[in-house]
Write a protein that holds these residues in place. Structure first.
Motif, PDB file in Angstrom:
ATOM      1  N   GLN A   1      12.044   9.709   0.261  1.00  0.00           N
ATOM      2  CA  GLN A   1      10.716   9.917  -0.292  1.00  0.00           C
ATOM      3  C   GLN A   1       9.772  10.628   0.670  1.00  0.00           C
ATOM      4  O   GLN A   1       8.656  10.955   0.302  1.00  0.00           O
TER       5      GLN A   1
ATOM      6  N   HIS B   1      18.869   3.072   0.617  1.00  0.00           N
ATOM      7  CA  HIS B   1      17.638   3.005  -0.184  1.00  0.00           C
ATOM      8  C   HIS B   1      17.661   4.131  -1.217  1.00  0.00           C
ATOM      9  O   HIS B   1      17.121   5.204  -0.999  1.00  0.00           O
TER      10      HIS B   1
ATOM     11  N   ASN C   1      18.295  -1.541  -0.628  1.00  0.00           N
ATOM     12  CA  ASN C   1      16.940  -1.662  -1.150  1.00  0.00           C
ATOM     13  C   ASN C   1      16.971  -2.208  -2.584  1.00  0.00           C
ATOM     14  O   ASN C   1      17.736  -1.720  -3.422  1.00  0.00           O
ATOM     15  N   GLU C   2      16.130  -3.202  -2.851  1.00  0.00           N
ATOM     16  CA  GLU C   2      15.949  -3.737  -4.210  1.00  0.00           C
ATOM     17  C   GLU C   2      17.273  -3.773  -4.960  1.00  0.00           C
ATOM     18  O   GLU C   2      17.440  -3.132  -6.018  1.00  0.00           O
TER      19      GLU C   2
ATOM     20  N   TYR D   1       4.960  -6.080  -6.196  1.00  0.00           N
ATOM     21  CA  TYR D   1       3.843  -5.288  -6.716  1.00  0.00           C
ATOM     22  C   TYR D   1       3.182  -5.961  -7.914  1.00  0.00           C
ATOM     23  O   TYR D   1       1.979  -5.904  -8.066  1.00  0.00           O
TER      24      TYR D   1
ATOM     25  N   ASN E   1       7.309  -2.272 -11.824  1.00  0.00           N
ATOM     26  CA  ASN E   1       8.088  -1.589 -10.811  1.00  0.00           C
ATOM     27  C   ASN E   1       9.560  -1.575 -11.233  1.00  0.00           C
ATOM     28  O   ASN E   1      10.307  -2.474 -10.910  1.00  0.00           O
TER      29      ASN E   1
ATOM     30  N   TRP F   1       0.604  -1.030 -13.835  1.00  0.00           N
ATOM     31  CA  TRP F   1       1.231  -2.172 -13.156  1.00  0.00           C
ATOM     32  C   TRP F   1       0.165  -3.264 -13.007  1.00  0.00           C
ATOM     33  O   TRP F   1      -0.891  -3.038 -12.417  1.00  0.00           O
TER      34      TRP F   1
ATOM     35  N   GLU G   1       7.590  -4.612   1.081  1.00  0.00           N
ATOM     36  CA  GLU G   1       6.890  -3.628   0.255  1.00  0.00           C
ATOM     37  C   GLU G   1       5.798  -4.330  -0.519  1.00  0.00           C
ATOM     38  O   GLU G   1       6.045  -5.372  -1.139  1.00  0.00           O
TER      39      GLU G   1
ATOM     40  N   TRP H   1       3.749  -0.832   1.639  1.00  0.00           N
ATOM     41  CA  TRP H   1       4.568   0.280   1.133  1.00  0.00           C
ATOM     42  C   TRP H   1       3.831   1.620   1.260  1.00  0.00           C
ATOM     43  O   TRP H   1       2.630   1.705   1.024  1.00  0.00           O
TER      44      TRP H   1
ATOM     45  N   SER I   1       6.615   9.413  -5.017  1.00  0.00           N
ATOM     46  CA  SER I   1       6.908   8.150  -5.714  1.00  0.00           C
ATOM     47  C   SER I   1       8.378   8.094  -6.161  1.00  0.00           C
ATOM     48  O   SER I   1       8.985   9.115  -6.486  1.00  0.00           O
ATOM     49  N   ALA I   2       8.929   6.891  -6.157  1.00  0.00           N
ATOM     50  CA  ALA I   2      10.336   6.730  -6.550  1.00  0.00           C
ATOM     51  C   ALA I   2      10.489   6.861  -8.055  1.00  0.00           C
ATOM     52  O   ALA I   2      11.370   7.560  -8.548  1.00  0.00           O
ATOM     53  N   SER I   3       9.613   6.208  -8.810  1.00  0.00           N
ATOM     54  CA  SER I   3       9.833   6.172 -10.258  1.00  0.00           C
ATOM     55  C   SER I   3       9.422   7.478 -10.938  1.00  0.00           C
ATOM     56  O   SER I   3      10.108   7.939 -11.844  1.00  0.00           O
TER      57      SER I   3
ATOM     58  N   LYS J   1       0.622   9.867  -6.817  1.00  0.00           N
ATOM     59  CA  LYS J   1       0.607   8.405  -6.809  1.00  0.00           C
ATOM     60  C   LYS J   1       0.672   7.992  -5.341  1.00  0.00           C
ATOM     61  O   LYS J   1       1.750   7.821  -4.774  1.00  0.00           O
TER      62      LYS J   1
ATOM     63  N   TYR K   1      -0.019   5.795  -1.856  1.00  0.00           N
ATOM     64  CA  TYR K   1      -0.085   4.421  -1.355  1.00  0.00           C
ATOM     65  C   TYR K   1      -0.652   4.349   0.064  1.00  0.00           C
ATOM     66  O   TYR K   1      -0.939   3.287   0.566  1.00  0.00           O
TER      67      TYR K   1
HETATM   68  C1  BGP Z   1      10.054   0.320  -5.061  1.00  0.00           C
HETATM   69  C2  BGP Z   1      10.902   1.200  -4.195  1.00  0.00           C
HETATM   70  C3  BGP Z   1      10.176   2.160  -3.348  1.00  0.00           C
HETATM   71  C4  BGP Z   1       8.831   2.589  -3.834  1.00  0.00           C
HETATM   72  C5  BGP Z   1       8.029   1.542  -4.569  1.00  0.00           C
HETATM   73  C6  BGP Z   1       6.837   2.049  -5.336  1.00  0.00           C
HETATM   74  O1  BGP Z   1      10.715   0.150  -6.268  1.00  0.00           O
HETATM   75  O2  BGP Z   1      11.708   0.435  -3.340  1.00  0.00           O
HETATM   76  O3  BGP Z   1      11.059   3.178  -2.998  1.00  0.00           O
HETATM   77  O4  BGP Z   1       8.735   3.854  -4.254  1.00  0.00           O
HETATM   78  O5  BGP Z   1       8.806   0.788  -5.443  1.00  0.00           O
HETATM   79  O6  BGP Z   1       7.252   2.605  -6.540  1.00  0.00           O
HETATM   80  P1  BGP Z   1       6.796   4.032  -7.038  1.00  0.00           P
HETATM   81  O7  BGP Z   1       7.102   4.969  -5.926  1.00  0.00           O
HETATM   82  O8  BGP Z   1       7.582   4.292  -8.240  1.00  0.00           O
HETATM   83  O9  BGP Z   1       5.343   3.920  -7.288  1.00  0.00           O
END
Ligand code: BGP
Length: 471
Positions: A19, A126, A171-172, A303, A321, A338, A364, A415, A422-424, A430, A432
């Protein structure tokens, strides 16, 4: 009363290689699943990397990490969580020998952290499975991934022994339930993926994770190795016992991952789920013994919380998330929908600690928001991100409450401590971070870094061991 956090508390920030590093094809790096997902989980996978994929450049951390670590040090970070891009070390994932240039990059990065007394906390995997392992092997559905991961992890433990003390295996790990491609490199489209294959892939990851714990301890007895769970406390929507049981069942789907990592056996409720869904996990001889290598600590992201109900007619779906659930009528939501629930963090800390009696690490937590860059009083650009300060303050107050409850907490890494993709949704808008990065969703920007208001706020929180937090 403001709680004084212990002096040993590891304050810091968290990121993931894919990322922010960029440099997606430099120094021998291979392609990962992220390099072909230009819209994150919202869009299709491409055949080859395309220019609209923000992660190919990220925030160019690969070339600018020294400047960034210096800023983290200025805030007083004690720990910095990042991941190693598997494809920098094993470009395809199934090679026998690692790529020296990739190993050297992380050597230099960790040295830079230690220069400022910052301890690296490293996620081994990750969301960046080598694309070759995804396409040729179908990712973690294939048992061979366990061996490839073991070779990768062994390479890391050996190389960074004495340099990296804290490790996270995946990760997750539970996010594979909803995002099998991003989380588990599974190429089969999720609509076509059978529960049998999904849970077999999960078994392989659990075996790989326990193997990492085993070999990590053998190679470096001082290493502390944790799992990483996407936590999302699930409340019953009403006191109706149907809702309570629906919430419990939904919690079980996620607790499963922590339960195996912390207790070393498959829980009874999962055996029932497998029976009722015609799933038969193929276990190889020795798997049950390997799983007994339990983690040193439990880490998690937090989150949002969600609700669950047994009555689909009363369900108002909310975003979350990677997971989602029924909306909680008592909570407000972020710009991305969220729902914000600081007390949920105290709740989840207590739940994990009651369940496992192992140290916890919040790796995170944070607020993704649209920031506006303005000119500060000193003429330097900045962001007045009071909304982010409020979010983080309110969550950290609840961490203080959990400390008072007697929960053992190793640290907290906010985070996206520096803006990243952003991951999603694969957007940069977006944001942080405590540090603003001049890069935009249309691929423009200087990549310059600016301190936001929250930068100074977090610095103060760390310097006062949490006593500057406002109740
Ligand atoms: C988690 C992931 C991260 C991160 C975070 C925030 O799911 O481990 O990689 O990105 O969420 O999510 P997003 O980036 O979609 O806002």
């Amino acid at each position: 009363m403001t709680v004084k956090f212990p002096e040993s508390f590891l304050w810091g920030g968290a990121v993931a290689a894919n990322q922010l590093e960029g440099a997606y094809n430099e120094d021998g790096k291979g392609l990962s699943t992220q390099d072909v997902a230009p819209q994150g989980i919202k869009g299709p996978i491409t055949e080859v990397p395309t220019e609209d994929n923000m992660k190919l450049v990220g925030i160019d951390f690969y070339h600018r990490y020294k400047e960034d670590i210096k800023l983290f040090a200025e805030m007083g970070f004690k720990v910095f969580r990042t991941s190693i891009a598997w494809t920098r070390i094993f470009p395809n994932g199934d090679e026998l020998t690692p790529n020296e240039k990739g190993l050297q990059f992380y050597d230099d990065l960790f040295d830079e952290c230690h220069k400022y007394g910052i301890e690296p906390l490293v996620t081994i995997s990750h969301y960046e499975t080598p694309l070759h392992l995804s396409k040729q092997y179908n990712g973690w559905v294939n048992r061979e991934l366990v061996g490839f991961y073991e070779r990768y992890a062994r390479t890391l433990f050996t190389r960074y022994k004495g340099k990296v003390k804290y490790w996270l295996t995946f990760n997750e790990i539970n996010s594979i339930l909803h995002e099998p491609f991003m989380s588990g490199g599974i190429y089969t489209p999720k609509e076509q993926l059978s529960k049998q294959d999904l849970y077999q892939a999960i078994h392989h990851e659990l075996v790989a994770s326990a193997t990492a714990v085993k070999i990590g301890h053998e190679i470096d007895p001082d290493a502390q190795i944790g799992c990483m769970i996407l936590s999302m406390p699930t409340y019953p929507l009403t006191p109706n016992p149907d809702d309570v049981i629906a919430a419990m069942k939904s919690e079980h789907m996620n607790y499963f991952f922590g339960d195996v990592h912390a207790r070393g056996v498959y829980p009874g409720y999962m055996k029932r789920y497998f029976r009722e869904n015609g799933i038969e996990i193929h276990m190889e001889p020795g798997d049950a013994d390997i799983l007994k290598h339990t983690v040193d600590f439990i880490s998690f992201s937090y989150y949002v919380s969600i609700c669950e109900t047994g009555d689909d007619n009363s369900r108002n779906q909310t975003e979350g998330n990677l997971f989602s659930g029924a909306a909680n009528p008592y909570l407000e939501a972020s710009e991305w929908g969220w729902q914000i629930d600081p007390q949920g963090l105290r709740y989840v800390l207590n739940m994990f600690y009651d369940r496992y009696q192992k140290p916890l690490f919040i790796v995170e937590n944070g607020l993704g928001a649209k920031d506006v860059l303005i000119t500060g009083e000193d003429g330097v650009p900045t962001v007045n991100d009071d909304y982010r300060i409020k979010y983080l303050n309110d969550h950290l107050v609840q961490v203080g409450e959990a400390l008072e409850d007697g929960v053992e907490i190793m640290g907290y890494t906010a985070w996206g401590c520096i803006d990243l993709v952003s991951a999603s949704t694969a957007e940069l808008s977006k944001r942080y971070g405590f540090i603003y990065v001049d890069r935009h969703d249309d691929n423009t920007g200087t990549l310059d870094r600016y301190r936001k208001k929250s930068f100074y706020w977090y610095k103060d929180v760390i310097a006062t061991d949490g006593q500057s937090l406002q109740r």
